[in-house]
Design a protein around this motif. Structure first.
Motif, PDB file in Angstrom:
ATOM      1  N   GLY A 298       2.167  -0.068 -35.481  1.00 52.76           N
ATOM      2  CA  GLY A 298       3.481  -0.181 -36.089  1.00 52.76           C
ATOM      3  C   GLY A 298       3.882  -1.615 -36.311  1.00 52.76           C
ATOM      4  O   GLY A 298       3.075  -2.550 -36.173  1.00 52.76           O
ATOM      5  N   ASP A 299       5.141  -1.788 -36.668  1.00 48.79           N
ATOM      6  CA  ASP A 299       5.703  -3.109 -36.963  1.00 48.79           C
ATOM      7  C   ASP A 299       6.772  -3.433 -35.930  1.00 48.79           C
ATOM      8  O   ASP A 299       7.740  -2.683 -35.771  1.00 48.79           O
ATOM      9  N   ALA A 300       6.583  -4.558 -35.242  1.00 53.84           N
ATOM     10  CA  ALA A 300       7.463  -4.928 -34.133  1.00 53.84           C
ATOM     11  C   ALA A 300       8.464  -5.994 -34.546  1.00 53.84           C
ATOM     12  O   ALA A 300       8.184  -6.846 -35.402  1.00 53.84           O
ATOM     13  N   HIS A 301       9.618  -5.939 -33.905  1.00 51.61           N
ATOM     14  CA  HIS A 301      10.655  -6.946 -34.098  1.00 51.61           C
ATOM     15  C   HIS A 301      11.257  -7.279 -32.737  1.00 51.61           C
ATOM     16  O   HIS A 301      11.370  -6.414 -31.860  1.00 51.61           O
ATOM     17  N   ILE A 302      11.650  -8.531 -32.575  1.00 49.89           N
ATOM     18  CA  ILE A 302      12.275  -8.982 -31.332  1.00 49.89           C
ATOM     19  C   ILE A 302      13.789  -8.933 -31.518  1.00 49.89           C
ATOM     20  O   ILE A 302      14.321  -9.515 -32.466  1.00 49.89           O
ATOM     21  N   LEU A 303      14.469  -8.220 -30.634  1.00 52.61           N
ATOM     22  CA  LEU A 303      15.931  -8.134 -30.674  1.00 52.61           C
ATOM     23  C   LEU A 303      16.477  -9.206 -29.735  1.00 52.61           C
ATOM     24  O   LEU A 303      16.432  -9.061 -28.508  1.00 52.61           O
ATOM     25  N   TRP A 304      16.951 -10.280 -30.320  1.00 47.88           N
ATOM     26  CA  TRP A 304      17.332 -11.448 -29.530  1.00 47.88           C
ATOM     27  C   TRP A 304      18.736 -11.333 -28.936  1.00 47.88           C
ATOM     28  O   TRP A 304      19.074 -12.061 -28.005  1.00 47.88           O
ATOM     29  N   ASP A 305      19.594 -10.475 -29.494  1.00 44.95           N
ATOM     30  CA  ASP A 305      20.990 -10.482 -29.090  1.00 44.95           C
ATOM     31  C   ASP A 305      21.173 -10.026 -27.645  1.00 44.95           C
ATOM     32  O   ASP A 305      20.448  -9.168 -27.137  1.00 44.95           O
ATOM     33  N   ALA A 306      22.168 -10.620 -27.007  1.00 45.59           N
ATOM     34  CA  ALA A 306      22.416 -10.334 -25.586  1.00 45.59           C
ATOM     35  C   ALA A 306      22.832  -8.892 -25.359  1.00 45.59           C
ATOM     36  O   ALA A 306      22.545  -8.317 -24.308  1.00 45.59           O
ATOM     37  N   GLU A 307      23.506  -8.293 -26.334  1.00 46.58           N
ATOM     38  CA  GLU A 307      23.957  -6.915 -26.153  1.00 46.58           C
ATOM     39  C   GLU A 307      22.778  -5.962 -25.996  1.00 46.58           C
ATOM     40  O   GLU A 307      22.824  -5.025 -25.205  1.00 46.58           O
ATOM     41  N   SER A 308      21.715  -6.191 -26.768  1.00 44.47           N
ATOM     42  CA  SER A 308      20.532  -5.335 -26.648  1.00 44.47           C
ATOM     43  C   SER A 308      19.902  -5.484 -25.273  1.00 44.47           C
ATOM     44  O   SER A 308      19.550  -4.497 -24.620  1.00 44.47           O
ATOM     45  N   ALA A 309      19.754  -6.721 -24.812  1.00 48.85           N
ATOM     46  CA  ALA A 309      19.144  -6.952 -23.500  1.00 48.85           C
ATOM     47  C   ALA A 309      19.989  -6.358 -22.385  1.00 48.85           C
ATOM     48  O   ALA A 309      19.454  -5.871 -21.376  1.00 48.85           O
ATOM     49  N   ALA A 310      21.309  -6.367 -22.557  1.00 46.52           N
ATOM     50  CA  ALA A 310      22.197  -5.851 -21.511  1.00 46.52           C
ATOM     51  C   ALA A 310      22.075  -4.354 -21.321  1.00 46.52           C
ATOM     52  O   ALA A 310      22.511  -3.817 -20.308  1.00 46.52           O
ATOM     53  N   GLU A 311      21.443  -3.658 -22.282  1.00 47.30           N
ATOM     54  CA  GLU A 311      21.271  -2.211 -22.147  1.00 47.30           C
ATOM     55  C   GLU A 311      20.218  -1.851 -21.100  1.00 47.30           C
ATOM     56  O   GLU A 311      20.134  -0.697 -20.682  1.00 47.30           O
ATOM     57  N   PHE A 312      19.396  -2.832 -20.708  1.00 48.45           N
ATOM     58  CA  PHE A 312      18.290  -2.515 -19.799  1.00 48.45           C
ATOM     59  C   PHE A 312      18.293  -3.538 -18.667  1.00 48.45           C
ATOM     60  O   PHE A 312      18.151  -4.745 -18.892  1.00 48.45           O
ATOM     61  N   GLU A 313      18.444  -3.053 -17.455  1.00 46.84           N
ATOM     62  CA  GLU A 313      18.496  -3.945 -16.297  1.00 46.84           C
ATOM     63  C   GLU A 313      17.200  -4.728 -16.140  1.00 46.84           C
ATOM     64  O   GLU A 313      16.109  -4.166 -16.098  1.00 46.84           O
ATOM     65  N   GLY A 314      17.320  -6.052 -16.058  1.00 49.90           N
ATOM     66  CA  GLY A 314      16.168  -6.906 -15.853  1.00 49.90           C
ATOM     67  C   GLY A 314      15.543  -7.420 -17.130  1.00 49.90           C
ATOM     68  O   GLY A 314      14.675  -8.305 -17.077  1.00 49.90           O
ATOM     69  N   ALA A 315      15.947  -6.894 -18.290  1.00 52.74           N
ATOM     70  CA  ALA A 315      15.354  -7.320 -19.561  1.00 52.74           C
ATOM     71  C   ALA A 315      15.929  -8.660 -19.996  1.00 52.74           C
ATOM     72  O   ALA A 315      17.127  -8.910 -19.874  1.00 52.74           O
ATOM     73  N   GLU A 316      15.059  -9.535 -20.508  1.00 50.94           N
ATOM     74  CA  GLU A 316      15.520 -10.772 -21.109  1.00 50.94           C
ATOM     75  C   GLU A 316      15.775 -10.584 -22.599  1.00 50.94           C
ATOM     76  O   GLU A 316      16.548 -11.320 -23.206  1.00 50.94           O
ATOM     77  N   ARG A 317      15.078  -9.608 -23.164  1.00 53.30           N
ATOM     78  CA  ARG A 317      15.276  -9.236 -24.562  1.00 53.30           C
ATOM     79  C   ARG A 317      14.594  -7.896 -24.770  1.00 53.30           C
ATOM     80  O   ARG A 317      13.880  -7.420 -23.880  1.00 53.30           O
ATOM     81  N   ILE A 318      14.796  -7.296 -25.934  1.00 56.24           N
ATOM     82  CA  ILE A 318      14.215  -5.994 -26.251  1.00 56.24           C
ATOM     83  C   ILE A 318      13.288  -6.152 -27.452  1.00 56.24           C
ATOM     84  O   ILE A 318      13.565  -6.932 -28.373  1.00 56.24           O
ATOM     85  N   VAL A 319      12.195  -5.397 -27.458  1.00 56.55           N
ATOM     86  CA  VAL A 319      11.276  -5.360 -28.592  1.00 56.55           C
ATOM     87  C   VAL A 319      11.305  -3.957 -29.186  1.00 56.55           C
ATOM     88  O   VAL A 319      11.219  -2.960 -28.446  1.00 56.55           O
TER      89      VAL A 319
END
Length: 677
Positions: A263-284
């Motif tokens: 597939g095609d990946a993208h990095i979600l840099w925004d803090a709101e996305s990372a805040a959805e998952f405990e311990g995440a610095e960012r979401i892919v």
């Protein structure tokens, strides 16, 4: 492809490092970490593996991650620049892999039961009927973070385990794939640079990702996974920044099923996305292009033995999250201290109830509770995890904490917390729980290690009250003397109430007033010899919790008597592994002057300052690190003058003239050390 000539990283990796403000630090400390040839320890490691994972592109340029299996020795290294593999990708035709000479390839060797892994990227140098060879471009080690512990065994012969007929790619995930991904704790990801060239920095990389079951979220044709803290090199994210095409391999090691995705990946840099998952610095995110589910694919199987300790403060995707706290994080609730009970001279129990009056989250006895303690005048809270010391009850959690002289959180709980004070509480977690079988049980604890054992015991009592068949239980606990003996009356009462429970207490330093046969049963320490004396002949599961020496001694002794490792359960967070028994520290200096050359900082080190990494951090520096246990090499730093010692041999061997700051201390007789940062 534009490239900084002096860097070991390509432009995509550098772009991510710059975005996150670590490029200068990485450039300062990464020299020598990525090698143009394999060190001998990597070559030997690869040759002992029964499984590796490779990353190769298909004819449309999309990378795929896939495993190769063979008896140990199926990977050989005739020299430091070559790997010979006597196996071929069995899915090459199904996935339309561009498996040809001079094509880029990524290579990952991983040993799940030891949590070791090393990576190599290169080019296919030759292909034969029996396998292929790889010419090495880059070789680098990896830390053991986020690797779940498993012992894999063969269920089918390699090379005969798989029939590729009747397989076809799908453009979406079917229900079987979704079920596997929803419950997986491990996957592998292959990623690539946008351009392939003769530059060794271009090519394919294949890497491991781990999390608690549920750490991948699926929404429609897109899946999401957290990116946790790592070595700050950002190899995978750098490739995604450069190109975006990725391949995922998700194994179910228990059933042998597997899912393959491109597939095609993208990095979600925004803090709101990372805040959805405990311990995440960012979401892919990965938008699925094609997928393949294969039933009964893996020739090696194994059940989960232990989640990575690095996952202690990470979470899972929650479909119904509580309201966000002031930091935008949806993972902690406000609780109130309702009761505080002194259990011994240095252990107290703390009862916390939800401030909102809502129900508690349930948990399995043996799990721990994450808490956050606010500090007056400080921007950050103290984050700790303490074992829940009783089985679930309706109105309150109970943790039992030892007051440590240097423990900030434990001192606050003991000295400043009063009834009515507030605390933030997370979701209970942890894998140190009773196995689901009918074996007799031996609970072995030392000191405050009694807490999970007590919870497990209360859980057994609850199960029996609800109709479960009783199992024989021996509760063997060791402490110094009666003043430090927590829960003595509680255990004594339970032993009188339940014929299936035997309690044996061992005092290492009984007080003159302590009476054997009344306050304690044996003097000395818990040992295998003692267990042989008090336990009848039976098939036991042993559970260990206590100090590192306590656990190592019993683990080694039990294994030596023939107890299968699968019947010994523990949760081990100390340096090294539970099987390391030779951890006597090598001589260190009593005082040394440390000069950080590039930062132009000089300071005096003494043994209380800890490792050179810890000392550098106390000077306000931010050295690169990852595992902090000498396993990965991320903290490797040039030493300009002086000598260091290590408390134990490190898994990673630094280059000549370099040291691992996370494990090194000034050696005895060394008055001055100069480090190149």
């Amino acid at each position: 492809m534009n490239q900084l000539p002096s860097s070991q990283f390509h432009t995509g990796e550098i772009a991510v490092q710059q975005r996150l403000g670590v490029a200068d630090m990485v450039a300062q400390y990464s020299e020598g970490f990525i090698r143009p040839a394999m060190p001998d320890q990597h070559r030997e490691f690869f040759s002992n593996l029964p499984m590796v994972v490779v990353g190769i592109t298909d004819h449309e340029g999309y990378p795929w991650a896939m495993p190769l299996f063979g008896q140990p020795g199926f990977v050989q290294s005739p020299n430091a620049k070559t790997l010979d593999i006597s196996s071929s990708p069995v899915l090459a035709e199904t996935l339309k892999i561009n498996f040809n000479k001079n094509k880029k390839i990524g290579f990952l060797g991983i040993e799940l039961h030891t949590r070791r892994r090393n990576r190599m990227n290169g080019m296919i140098a030759a292909i034969s009927p029996n396998g292929f060879s790889i010419s090495v471009d880059q070789s680098f080690g990896n830390c053991p973070q986020y690797i779940q512990k498993r012992e894999l065994t063969w269920v089918d012969e390699p090379h005969t385990y798989f029939d590729s007929k009747d397989l076809c790619l799908m453009h979406a995930l079917d229900s079987r794939s979704t079920d596997l991904i929803d419950s997986t704790d491990t996957f592998f990801i292959a990623s690539r640079t946008q351009i392939f060239s003769s530059n060794e920095r271009s090519g394919i990389d294949v890497s491991h990702r781990g999390g608690k079951p549920g750490f991948i979220k699926i929404e429609g044709d897109t899946l999401y996974f957290p990116d946790f803290s790592g070595n700050r090199f950002f190899n995978t994210l750098g490739n995604i920044q450069s190109d975006g095409r990725v391949g995922l391999y998700c194994p179910d090691h228990a059933t042998g099923n597997a899912v393959f995705i491109s597939g095609d990946a993208h990095i979600l840099w925004d803090a709101e996305s990372a805040a959805e998952f405990e311990g995440a610095e960012r979401i892919v995110s990965v938008k699925i292009r094609s997928s393949l589910f294969i039933d009964n694919f893996l020739p090696m199987r194994g059940t989960l033995q232990e989640l990575s300790p690095s996952l202690t403060h990470t979470g899972t995707w929650q479909k119904n999250q509580p309201e966000h706290n002031s930091e935008g994080q949806a993972r902690y609730r406000k609780f109130t201290l309702t009761q505080k009970v002194k259990e011994s001279q240095d252990i107290s129990s703390f009862y916390f109830s939800p401030a909102d009056g809502q129900a508690l989250s349930t948990y399995t006895p043996g799990q721990f509770l994450p808490i956050r303690i606010g500090q007056e005048g400080a921007d950050t809270a103290i984050l700790r995890s303490y074992t829940l010391s009783r089985a679930p009850e309706k109105n309150a959690y109970r943790i039992s904490v030892k007051r440590e002289a240097k423990g900030l959180a434990s001192r606050m709980l003991h000295d400043t917390f009063n009834i009515g004070d507030s605390i933030e509480v997370g979701q209970p977690a942890g894998q140190f729980t009773l196995a689901n079988n009918d074996h007799a049980i031996v609970l072995l604890s030392g000191g405050v290690g009694i807490t999970p054992m007590l919870a497990m015991l209360h859980g057994l009592i609850r199960d029996i009250e609800q109709g479960a068949k009783p199992r024989k239980v021996w509760f063997v606990h060791g402490t110094q003397h009666s003043a430090g003996h927590a829960f003595a009356d509680e255990l004594s009462t339970l032993a009188k109430q339940h014929a299936w429970l035997q309690v044996h207490t061992v005092y290492s330093q009984p007080k003159p007033s302590d009476k054997q046969g009344q306050d304690y049963d044996s003097a000395g320490r818990i040992s295998v010899d003692l267990l042989k004396h008090i336990l009848p002949f039976d098939h036991f599961d042993f559970y260990l919790c206590g100090s590192a020496p306590f656990m190592r001694s019993l683990y080694t002794g039990l294994s030596a008597t023939g107890v299968a490792k699968s019947n010994i359960f523990y949760e081990f967070f100390s340096e090294g592994s539970i099987e390391d028994n030779n951890l006597e520290a090598t001589p260190t200096a009593q005082r040394a002057e440390i000069h950080f050359a590039k930062s132009n900082i000089t300071a005096i080190w003494t043994p209380k300052e800890g490792t050179l990494l810890e000392f550098a951090e106390k000077q306000g520096l931010k050295p690169l690190y990852s595992c902090r246990t000498g396993n990965c090499g991320a903290c490797s730093c040039k030493i300009n003058a002086g000598a260091v010692s290590y408390a134990k041999p490190t898994a990673y061997t630094p280059e000549e003239g370099a040291v691992l700051t996370c494990s090194a201390r000034p050696a005895a007789g060394t008055p001055t050390i100069s480090l190149d940062f």
